[in-house]
Every structure is written in C-alpha cells, then in structure tokens.
Design an enzyme around this catalytic site. Structure first.
Site, short mmCIF file in Angstrom:
data_model
loop_
_atom_site.label_atom_id
_atom_site.label_comp_id
_atom_site.label_asym_id
_atom_site.label_seq_id
_atom_site.Cartn_x
_atom_site.Cartn_y
_atom_site.Cartn_z
N VAL A 240 13.23 -37.84 10.64
CA VAL A 240 12.83 -36.61 11.32
C VAL A 240 13.40 -36.59 12.72
CG1 VAL A 240 10.75 -36.20 9.96
CG2 VAL A 240 10.61 -37.69 11.97
N ALA A 241 14.48 -37.35 12.93
CA ALA A 241 15.14 -37.43 14.24
C ALA A 241 16.30 -36.44 14.28
CB ALA A 241 15.63 -38.87 14.49
N ARG A 242 17.51 -36.92 14.11
CA ARG A 242 18.70 -36.09 14.01
C ARG A 242 19.59 -36.70 12.93
NH1 ARG A 242 16.12 -32.94 16.43
NH2 ARG A 242 16.65 -31.74 18.31
N ASP A 266 14.81 -34.63 6.72
CA ASP A 266 14.63 -33.28 7.27
C ASP A 266 15.82 -32.86 8.12
OD1 ASP A 266 12.83 -30.95 7.76
OD2 ASP A 266 12.96 -31.63 9.85
N GLU A 271 24.35 -29.14 9.40
CA GLU A 271 23.31 -28.20 9.00
C GLU A 271 23.81 -26.77 9.12
OE1 GLU A 271 19.84 -29.09 11.34
OE2 GLU A 271 19.76 -31.16 10.65
N HIS A 290 15.24 -28.95 8.05
CA HIS A 290 14.96 -29.13 9.49
C HIS A 290 13.72 -28.32 9.89
CE1 HIS A 290 17.07 -30.24 13.51
NE2 HIS A 290 15.76 -30.31 13.63
#
Length: 323
Positions: A240-242, A266, A271, A290
């Site tokens: 859930v970071a990058r 996520d 993206e 995301h």
C-alpha cells in the site's frame, strides 16, 4: 496590506469555507486564477481526480503548469500523503516549500492493509473463486490456513500507517519487525528495528512483507529480485506504498514460481495497471486500483491539515509534513 494570493480550485475554496479567513486571522486574501501569480497553493483531490503520475488529466496538467509558472509561489500543499509527482520535485528545486497531507488517510489505509492480510491469510482468493464457480470447496483437506499468531510481519515504513498496522497485527499475535529510515531502539509494538539499508537481514525471517513507506531514492526498487530471493517460501506481500518500491517483473516472476505464496497489491509500477498485466489473473493475487486510502471523510481531514498549515504560514511557524 497586500492580500495573500491563494491558488486553489473553486471546489476546494467552497469546502474550506470560513476556515480560510479564520486561518489567516482576518488578514486579506484573494483566490488566484489559473495563470495568475500566487503566493501559496493547495492541490486538492478534485484537481488531480483519478490522474496518476503516468496518466495526467488535462486539468491536472494545467494546474501543475500554473504552479511552475507562478514566480512568487512560496508554499504548496498537496492533498496526497506523498509528494513523488514530478511537479513537486521541480518546485522544491527552486526553493518552494511543499507539504503533504500525510496522516489524513492513515487510518483508512491501515484498515485496507489489514483486510489484505486477513483475506490472504484466510484464503479468500481461493474461496471467492470457488463461489464464482458455484463450487463447495472447504479448505479442510486442501491445505489449512496457518494461524496468524506467532508469524512475523516485516513492516517497511514506520509512519502513521506502519505504526497503526503494527498495533493491529501485534494484537493478533504477530511478531513485528520495523524497517524505517534510521536504525535505533525498537519502538513498540515492533520488537526490533532496522534501516532500509539493512532490510536484507530481516527478510529471511518474514512470513509477511508489508510495504507502507514513502517513495524516495532510498526506497525506489528496495524490493528487487535479490530482496525477494532472501524471503523464505510461503511469504505473502502487501503493498500500500508505491508501485515503484517493488521491481514488478521480479515480483511477477516470484508469484509465478510460487516463491511468494500471494500478494495484495493496491499500487503498481504503472497506473492504471495495463490490461495485459499477468497480475490481474493470478489466483494468489488481490488487485485494487490504488484505492487503499479512499473514504468519504478524507477531504475534510485534508482540508483541516491545509488550514492548520495556512495558519502556521501566516504566523511564521514551522509547517507540518514538509517534504
């Protein structure tokens, strides 16, 4: 007295309401238009919409261009928890202060990351696939889930999200190892702490690798093929970071080979995640677009952080969450 020129969207201004005047202590201000010079700016969610670093919407680009071309700009506040879009690097390079809304959505991200852990731990990808197939497939006889209690979670990033998730995982009986920007004494609920550069020392003991760190030059590509190779068999990864914290081709390879037992993702290297990405169809992977930090209360919390910083700016106090 010259009024403070604030560049922000009309929607953000309406949302702030009388909070602007209160934060400024009655000092005059005007709302700048796109293309006008400005002293401060607020990049709100409606400005960026669903754009990403890789697919920027026209209105987002216009706002970013306005930031770059405002000669008097001294401070910009971002609705996001991170400031890794290129525009912020450009602004910082010319001396503009940049602050973020770190912490505004931390509780929501913690809940989402915990949901990812629990879904993987309780074999929900397999159970949901069986539901779609109208197949009664109890886990007895096909590999019982392991008890979470006694497992080890390596949490990369020790901000509000990392600490919040660590508390919940510790309450479930997991042993928590924190990986953060500096070495130092362990900070409960973590029982030990290492720096990013020493992550290789703790990976061989992980049952869970949870990524919730900011994207910086130190964390970009931190989980590469070598790091993944140090993980024991059966590890599950939550990001859930990058997306750029992980080398995605190496991640896909590890999942395909079964070196990783599963993943909740996520965020991604690009993206939106391309339709041809194999991650969409992997039976041991949960993909979300995301959205880990989205909730109907976020904008109110973001506005509160911006207004608090606006008050600090007016009074000459240090800004919160400065990059």
């Amino acid at each position: 007295m010259q009024p403070l020129r604030i560049l922000m969207s009309p929607e953000a201004a309406r949302h702030a309401g009388g909070g602007l005047q209160a934060a400024l202590g009655g000092k005059p201000y005007v709302l700048a238009n796109i293309g006008d010079d400005a002293d401060v700016a607020f990049v709100s969610r409606d400005v960026t919409g669903l754009s990403t670093k890789h697919a920027v919407l026209p209105q987002t680009q216009r706002f970013h261009d306005a930031l770059r071309s405002a000669p008097s700009l001294k401070w910009v506040h971002a609705h996001s928890s991170g400031a890794d879009r290129p525009v912020y690097g450009d602004l910082i390079a010319r001396g503009v202060a940049v602050t973020t809304s770190s912490g505004a959505n931390a509780g929501v991200v913690v809940q989402t990351a915990l949901a990812g852990v629990l879904m993987l731990a309780r074999c929900f990808p397999q159970l949901l696939a069986a539901q779609r197939n109208r197949s009664w497939a109890p886990l007895v006889g096909s590999g019982l889930p392991r008890d979470l209690a006694g497992q080890t979670a390596v949490i990369v990033g020790w901000g509000p999200i990392g600490r919040g998730l660590a508390s919940l995982l510790a309450a479930l009986g997991l042993h928590v190892v924190a990986v953060r920007s500096t070495d130092g004494a362990a900070e409960p609920p973590a029982s030990e702490t290492v720096s990013y550069e020493r992550i290789g020392e703790v990976l061989p003991r992980a049952d869970w690798l949870v990524l919730c760190c900011p994207l910086t030059e130190r964390t970009r590509g931190l989980i590469d093929a070598a790091a993944l190779a140090r993980l024991p068999a059966g590890v599950r990864l939550v990001n859930v970071a990058r997306g750029e914290v992980v080398e995605e081709p190496a991640l896909i390879d590890a999942l395909r080979r079964g070196a990783l037992a599963g993943a909740y993702l996520d965020v991604f290297a690009h993206e939106p995640l391309p339709a041809e990405s194999p991650l969409w169809d992997m039976p041991n992977v949960i993909v979300t677009p995301h959205t880990a930090g989205h909730s109907d209360g976020n904008e109110m919390r973001v506005a509160a952080i911006f207004l608090d910083n606006l008050r600090r700016w007016t009074e000459g106090q240090p800004l919160l969450n400065r990059v």
